[in-house]
Write a protein that holds these residues in place. Structure first.
Motif, PDB file in Angstrom:
ATOM      1  N   VAL A  77       6.087  -0.971   2.646  1.00 51.72           N
ATOM      2  CA  VAL A  77       7.131  -0.183   1.987  1.00 51.72           C
ATOM      3  C   VAL A  77       6.998   1.234   2.526  1.00 51.72           C
ATOM      4  O   VAL A  77       5.962   1.876   2.340  1.00 51.72           O
ATOM      5  CB  VAL A  77       6.903  -0.170   0.450  1.00 51.72           C
ATOM      6  CG1 VAL A  77       7.982   0.644  -0.240  1.00 51.72           C
ATOM      7  CG2 VAL A  77       6.843  -1.581  -0.103  1.00 51.72           C
ATOM      8  N   ARG A  78       8.021   1.713   3.225  1.00 56.81           N
ATOM      9  CA  ARG A  78       7.896   3.048   3.805  1.00 56.81           C
ATOM     10  C   ARG A  78       9.278   3.660   4.032  1.00 56.81           C
ATOM     11  O   ARG A  78      10.299   2.976   3.902  1.00 56.81           O
ATOM     12  CB  ARG A  78       7.109   2.981   5.121  1.00 56.81           C
ATOM     13  CG  ARG A  78       7.805   2.176   6.189  1.00 56.81           C
ATOM     14  CD  ARG A  78       6.981   2.065   7.487  1.00 56.81           C
ATOM     15  NE  ARG A  78       7.727   1.324   8.491  1.00 56.81           N
ATOM     16  CZ  ARG A  78       7.249   0.961   9.668  1.00 56.81           C
ATOM     17  NH1 ARG A  78       5.991   1.253   9.992  1.00 56.81           N
ATOM     18  NH2 ARG A  78       7.994   0.299  10.529  1.00 56.81           N
ATOM     19  N   ALA A 129       0.469   4.800   2.076  1.00 60.88           N
ATOM     20  CA  ALA A 129      -0.317   5.241   3.222  1.00 60.88           C
ATOM     21  C   ALA A 129       0.031   6.684   3.562  1.00 60.88           C
ATOM     22  O   ALA A 129       0.502   6.977   4.653  1.00 60.88           O
ATOM     23  CB  ALA A 129      -0.047   4.316   4.403  1.00 60.88           C
ATOM     24  N   PRO A 130      -0.178   7.584   2.613  1.00 64.68           N
ATOM     25  CA  PRO A 130       0.253   8.962   2.853  1.00 64.68           C
ATOM     26  C   PRO A 130      -0.673   9.724   3.792  1.00 64.68           C
ATOM     27  O   PRO A 130      -1.846   9.395   3.931  1.00 64.68           O
ATOM     28  CB  PRO A 130       0.176   9.580   1.461  1.00 64.68           C
ATOM     29  CG  PRO A 130      -0.900   8.804   0.782  1.00 64.68           C
ATOM     30  CD  PRO A 130      -0.812   7.403   1.312  1.00 64.68           C
ATOM     31  N   SER A 131      -0.089  10.731   4.409  1.00 62.44           N
ATOM     32  CA  SER A 131      -0.901  11.682   5.153  1.00 62.44           C
ATOM     33  C   SER A 131      -1.259  12.791   4.156  1.00 62.44           C
ATOM     34  O   SER A 131      -0.400  13.234   3.410  1.00 62.44           O
ATOM     35  CB  SER A 131      -0.088  12.261   6.304  1.00 62.44           C
ATOM     36  OG  SER A 131       0.376  11.199   7.101  1.00 62.44           O
ATOM     37  N   TYR A 159       0.031   6.642  14.802  1.00 58.12           N
ATOM     38  CA  TYR A 159       0.474   5.932  13.591  1.00 58.12           C
ATOM     39  C   TYR A 159       0.753   4.463  13.901  1.00 58.12           C
ATOM     40  O   TYR A 159       0.339   3.568  13.155  1.00 58.12           O
ATOM     41  CB  TYR A 159       1.740   6.603  13.018  1.00 58.12           C
ATOM     42  CG  TYR A 159       2.412   5.721  11.997  1.00 58.12           C
ATOM     43  CD1 TYR A 159       1.899   5.614  10.709  1.00 58.12           C
ATOM     44  CD2 TYR A 159       3.505   4.924  12.343  1.00 58.12           C
ATOM     45  CE1 TYR A 159       2.476   4.757   9.776  1.00 58.12           C
ATOM     46  CE2 TYR A 159       4.081   4.068  11.423  1.00 58.12           C
ATOM     47  CZ  TYR A 159       3.569   3.984  10.142  1.00 58.12           C
ATOM     48  OH  TYR A 159       4.116   3.124   9.234  1.00 58.12           O
ATOM     49  N   GLU A 193      12.518   6.656   8.126  1.00 58.99           N
ATOM     50  CA  GLU A 193      12.343   7.439   9.359  1.00 58.99           C
ATOM     51  C   GLU A 193      11.518   6.638  10.365  1.00 58.99           C
ATOM     52  O   GLU A 193      11.451   6.991  11.545  1.00 58.99           O
ATOM     53  CB  GLU A 193      11.684   8.803   9.076  1.00 58.99           C
ATOM     54  CG  GLU A 193      10.250   8.770   8.575  1.00 58.99           C
ATOM     55  CD  GLU A 193      10.134   8.623   7.063  1.00 58.99           C
ATOM     56  OE1 GLU A 193      11.116   8.212   6.420  1.00 58.99           O
ATOM     57  OE2 GLU A 193       9.053   8.913   6.509  1.00 58.99           O
ATOM     58  N   TRP A 194      10.939   5.537   9.927  1.00 59.02           N
ATOM     59  CA  TRP A 194      10.156   4.686  10.835  1.00 59.02           C
ATOM     60  C   TRP A 194      10.985   3.607  11.500  1.00 59.02           C
ATOM     61  O   TRP A 194      10.489   2.878  12.370  1.00 59.02           O
ATOM     62  CB  TRP A 194       8.968   4.053  10.086  1.00 59.02           C
ATOM     63  CG  TRP A 194       7.994   5.090   9.634  1.00 59.02           C
ATOM     64  CD1 TRP A 194       7.786   5.507   8.345  1.00 59.02           C
ATOM     65  CD2 TRP A 194       7.140   5.891  10.451  1.00 59.02           C
ATOM     66  NE1 TRP A 194       6.853   6.510   8.319  1.00 59.02           N
ATOM     67  CE2 TRP A 194       6.437   6.767   9.608  1.00 59.02           C
ATOM     68  CE3 TRP A 194       6.900   5.948  11.825  1.00 59.02           C
ATOM     69  CZ2 TRP A 194       5.511   7.692  10.080  1.00 59.02           C
ATOM     70  CZ3 TRP A 194       5.976   6.867  12.309  1.00 59.02           C
ATOM     71  CH2 TRP A 194       5.294   7.727  11.433  1.00 59.02           C
ATOM     72  N   GLU A 247      -3.915   8.285   5.603  1.00 67.99           N
ATOM     73  CA  GLU A 247      -3.613   8.385   7.034  1.00 67.99           C
ATOM     74  C   GLU A 247      -3.927   9.800   7.506  1.00 67.99           C
ATOM     75  O   GLU A 247      -3.065  10.658   7.591  1.00 67.99           O
ATOM     76  CB  GLU A 247      -2.161   7.973   7.284  1.00 67.99           C
ATOM     77  CG  GLU A 247      -1.873   6.594   6.687  1.00 67.99           C
ATOM     78  CD  GLU A 247      -0.994   5.691   7.524  1.00 67.99           C
ATOM     79  OE1 GLU A 247      -0.025   6.172   8.099  1.00 67.99           O
ATOM     80  OE2 GLU A 247      -1.291   4.469   7.590  1.00 67.99           O
ATOM     81  N   ARG A 264       0.821  -1.201   0.000  1.00 67.95           N
ATOM     82  CA  ARG A 264       0.000   0.000   0.000  1.00 67.95           C
ATOM     83  C   ARG A 264       0.850   1.244   0.000  1.00 67.95           C
ATOM     84  O   ARG A 264       2.032   1.219   0.322  1.00 67.95           O
ATOM     85  CB  ARG A 264      -0.921  -0.022   1.218  1.00 67.95           C
ATOM     86  CG  ARG A 264      -0.274   0.370   2.539  1.00 67.95           C
ATOM     87  CD  ARG A 264       0.819  -0.528   3.026  1.00 67.95           C
ATOM     88  NE  ARG A 264       1.251  -0.251   4.357  1.00 67.95           N
ATOM     89  CZ  ARG A 264       2.103   0.707   4.722  1.00 67.95           C
ATOM     90  NH1 ARG A 264       2.648   1.469   3.821  1.00 67.95           N
ATOM     91  NH2 ARG A 264       2.416   0.889   5.982  1.00 67.95           N
TER      92      ARG A 264
HETATM   93  N1  GLU Z   1       1.480   8.091   6.958  1.00 69.96           N
HETATM   94  C1  GLU Z   1       2.816   7.581   7.033  1.00 69.96           C
HETATM   95  C2  GLU Z   1       3.750   8.534   6.328  1.00 69.96           C
HETATM   96  O1  GLU Z   1       3.269   9.304   5.516  1.00 69.96           O
HETATM   97  C3  GLU Z   1       2.854   6.243   6.349  1.00 69.96           C
HETATM   98  C4  GLU Z   1       4.047   5.428   6.565  1.00 69.96           C
HETATM   99  C5  GLU Z   1       3.726   4.023   6.060  1.00 69.96           C
HETATM  100  O2  GLU Z   1       3.759   3.824   4.850  1.00 69.96           O
HETATM  101  O3  GLU Z   1       3.450   3.173   6.874  1.00 69.96           O
HETATM  102  O4  GLU Z   1       4.918   8.553   6.601  1.00 69.96           O
END
Ligand code: GLU
Length: 547
Positions: A250-251, A40-42, A233, A254-255, A74, A38
């Motif tokens: 896939v992100r 998952a943007p803010s 989050y 920074e996570w 998100e 996916r």
């Molecule tokens: N909303 C998060 C972001 O924009 C999503 C990170 C993710 O893909 O899990 O960084």
């Protein structure tokens, strides 16, 4: 402590169970090895190269494996939300060939694993929140801002790691009475995870980009639900990616610092952990050192920049492929006309430290991409760009399509096509002289007297015949060269320039300047063929009249 009673006290209205949700969102019927992933943007409204890198990586992984790519919005942080941002994101990614199979769309959601906007999923998160509380794995925390700041100050003074953990986790083991009293007083609370991890413990973890990582367990009681009941989050990531049956996350990297907590949370919830693809940041050279591309300093981070400059989508796409998979360039050389979809994309080839973005290289790639397009395709894309960014030029292109297409056809096809255009912005400086409105008066080299130039132009007009082929045309230019005492022997000229008043190159330049207003142009014979006899003669005559 009666955790069941606490769960009931905190979430009296939650009647759904995890089992019901498992049933509502069954495992997907996907082929073996299919990647379900996916974006998952803010919805902040700013779409940047990083989104494209992430989008392209997840799109390739999903679609080349026969899997699914979905879009989850998100939107838990209402303060940062910009109206219309979701639409802009969908359109921009679509523009770059990234299409979603399910998720948020312009008109609501599509797909069986929604809702795909987190604010609409509050009820779902609460089911799992209630479950965690009932198992003693989460608890309410009524700490005030002041208490949290005091805690931080004390930790800093003691040179300890800051955070809500261990002895600092004030609400971890409080009695039902304490909790009830706070609730009765109507005090706000957040839900915290009760961590059983210890920073003494480490374990190995495999990330598809970063490789083998050594991870230290999380001991912080992170927030799961904020005081408005909206998840953080971390909690939303675990619940959503589980229920949406994501196989690969896939992100951005920074996570990575919160990954230990995510792993812990999946385990606590009884969820199977997805695979992780943590992408490094986009870097650029700044002097002799590398740094991250920055929103504030680098306009080239925003995708709107590429549109306004007029980079064809395909060029940006090819370039991003080039920096993501080091073998892409070789593959492209071996398969010049193949669709990028045929390239076997691998997340393992991503540079763990992040890719280096090199503007000059993008320009090169773009020149190549444009040089391989047909004149017709260039015309269509250029016109579309000009309509938005240079409407006056667009009008000219539209007014006489055949004329524009023949101009754009110069030097196209064949083994070594011309590479004049890197972006659509280059088109007007390159071909504008074909249009009378953009034609500039020539400025001749003052080594030559005006009457010499005038003689050349008059002699040329006297013999010019558009029916000549290019060889006959050039023979005439050579004849004029000799008639005025210039040389056609470039070797002799190079050996002793002072022996000659000028050369055939100078004579050609006079004619070129008269016809195009400039000293550089594509092949002059071809230019005159496209302009036609009348306009060529008119232009030369007009220059003669000024001399
Ligand atoms: N909303 C998060 C972001 O924009 C999503 C990170 C993710 O893909 O899990 O960084």
């Amino acid at each position: 402590m009666d955790y069941q009673a606490l769960a009931q006290l905190l979430f009296p209205n939650v009647t759904d169970t995890p089992e019901m949700l498992e049933e509502r969102f069954p495992l997907r019927n996907a082929p073996e090895g299919a990647v379900i992933t996916r974006m998952a943007p803010s919805p902040t409204g700013f779409v940047h190269l990083g989104n494209l890198v992430q989008g392209l990586t997840s799109e390739r992984m999903a679609h080349q494996s026969g899997g699914v790519l979905f879009l989850r919005v998100e939107d838990t942080d209402a303060k940062r939300e910009v109206p219309g941002a979701v639409e802009v994101l969908i359109d921009t990614l679509k523009h770059y060939g990234i299409n979603f199979d399910e998720g948020a769309t312009h008109d609501g959601d599509s797909g069986n694993y929604g809702p795909y906007r987190q604010r609409q999923r509050a009820g779902i998160y609460h089911v799992y929140a209630k479950k965690l509380v009932s198992e003693g794995q989460a608890y309410p925390c009524f700490c005030t801002e002041e208490e949290l700041s005091a805690m931080r100050e004390k930790q800093e003074a003691n040179k300890e790691t800051t955070g809500y953990y261990g002895q600092y986790a004030m609400w971890r083991d409080r009695s039902m009475e304490d909790i009830q009293a706070q609730l009765n007083a109507g005090n706000p609370w957040v839900l915290r995870f009760k961590s059983t991890g210890s920073i003494e413990n480490q374990f190995k973890f495999d990330d598809l980009v970063k490789g083998k990582l050594t991870i230290t367990e999380n001991n912080v009681d992170h927030v799961l639900l904020k005081s408005d009941g909206i998840p953080t989050y971390h909690f939303a990531h675990a619940v959503d990616d589980h229920l949406m049956r994501t196989t690969h996350v896939v992100r951005g990297d920074e996570w990575l610092p919160t990954l230990p907590f995510h792993i812990q949370l999946f385990k606590a919830l009884g969820f199977k952990l997805p695979k992780y693809v943590h992408i490094g940041p986009l870097m650029k050279m700044d002097g002799t050192s590398k740094r991250k591309l920055s929103k504030r300093k680098d306009p080239e981070l925003a995708l709107t920049f590429y549109k306004a400059e007029g980079f064809p989508v395909k060029a940006v796409y090819e370039y991003i492929m080039t920096i993501l998979n080091s073998n892409f360039e070789d593959w492209r050389r071996a398969n010049p006309d193949a669709s990028t979809d045929d390239f076997k994309f691998s997340p393992k080839k991503l540079n763990p430290a992040g890719s280096l973005f090199d503007y000059a290289k993008l320009v090169d790639v773009s020149k190549n991409v444009i040089s391989k397009m047909s004149a017709e395709e260039v015309y269509e894309l250029l016109t579309e760009w000009a309509k938005e960014f240079d409407p006056e030029f667009a009008e000219k292109l539209v007014a006489d399509k055949d004329f524009a297409v023949s101009i754009l056809g110069i030097g196209r096809g064949g083994k070594k096509p011309r590479k004049d255009l890197a972006v659509w912005k280059d088109a007007k400086p390159y071909m504008g002289f074909f249009y009378d409105d953009y034609l500039e008066l020539p400025v001749f080299d003052d080594r030559f007297e005006n009457n010499v130039i005038k003689t050349v132009l008059e002699k040329f007009l006297a013999v010019y015949d558009p029916a000549d082929d290019s060889a006959a045309w050039f023979d005439k230019v050579k004849a004029i060269t000799e008639e005025i005492g210039f040389t056609t022997d470039m070797k002799a000229y190079k050996a002793d320039p002072s022996a000659f008043p000028g050369t055939v190159a100078d004579v050609s330049t006079f004619i070129r300047q008269a016809v195009t207003g400039q000293t550089n142009s594509p092949d002059l014979y071809t230019v005159m063929q496209i302009l036609g006899k009348e306009r060529s003669v008119e232009r030369i005559q007009a220059v003669i009249d000024t001399l």
